[in-house]
Design an enzyme around this catalytic site. Sequence first.
Site: not given
Ligand code: ASP
Length: 340
Positions: A20, A71, A104-105
């Site tokens: 993200t 991710s 973040t995932d």
């Molecule tokens: N779907 C995103 C990821 O993990 C979420 C994020 O980065 O906050 O790539």
Amino acid sequence: MTTFPPEPLPRIALVATGGTIAGAGTESEGKEAHSAAYRAALVDAGELMARVPQLARLAHLQAEQLLQIDSADFTDDKLLMLARRVSELCARDDVDAVVVTHGTDTMEESAYFLHLTVKSPKPIVFTGSMRPGTALAADGPANLLHAVAVAAHPSSSQRGVLVVMNEEIHSARDVTKVHSMHLDAFASPYGPLGLVVEGLPRWYRALPRPHTAQSEFDITTLDALPLVGMVASHGNMRAEIFDSWVQVGARAIVHAGFGGGTVPAYLHDHFTALRERGVWLVRASRTGAGPVIRNANAPDDAHGWIVTDDQNPPRARLLAALALTRTTDAALAQEMFYRY
Ligand code: ASP
């Protein structure tokens, strides 16, 4: 107190992988101002840096785009690629620290894998964002600035891989994403190692367990990680689900069990049969925190099962995979769960 930033400025490699922090709402969708409606992994590493001109005061940054993915799409081959690239960068004399931007995932998984496999005392800092750069109050720029500030600071070396989000500095061993939306989405069961206070790392606790340069795991000659699956239990389980992992080649299964890692009684015989076929059964807890205690609510010694200590199920998968690169003996793997 020593002067910060140090002179000459530290040289930091920025390895971008998507997520993200590299996301954007698209004009055609009319969603620029929203934080939840966007696509991840669109903005490249150079642009991420350009959005935070203050970075130039902290370090000489060299950015590279290793991956551009959500991710959720991190598979073991990509994880190995990331660990190898960060290892190469850390081995260079002209690199003082590495910052990884990541979705973040699954950040807690990738950061932990590097925590156990990159042999370097240099600071390695992961960051990302909960909101895309096009959101009204995007968190990516401040997170990136803080991650670079932590990586640039001499006090950050030999602390293992760090995750800097929302002004907190977490250890990759402990941190978990605990909220799907809030900026305050990351937590560690024993608290963060430190905070970013007025742009500087301030430390409050140290990590007693080995990592990076002290870890026994060596990925330099690995073609692939041993396959390990994870199954979370709920009421009314089916034993065959565990067989599916074994059929596709899993050599260990992490069971995210109830409470203190309880395995339903009606699965015990099936687990014993899998164990007799050489598969490791690793008892974890689906509660999100706290230790799974050996022989407390299951006869682990009698069954030859492993308990995770306090490690969460996704990271237990990675530790089990790394343990399988060293041994087939479940008792030795158990010691690794207590050590790391
Ligand atoms: N779907 C995103 C990821 O993990 C979420 C994020 O980065 O906050 O790539």
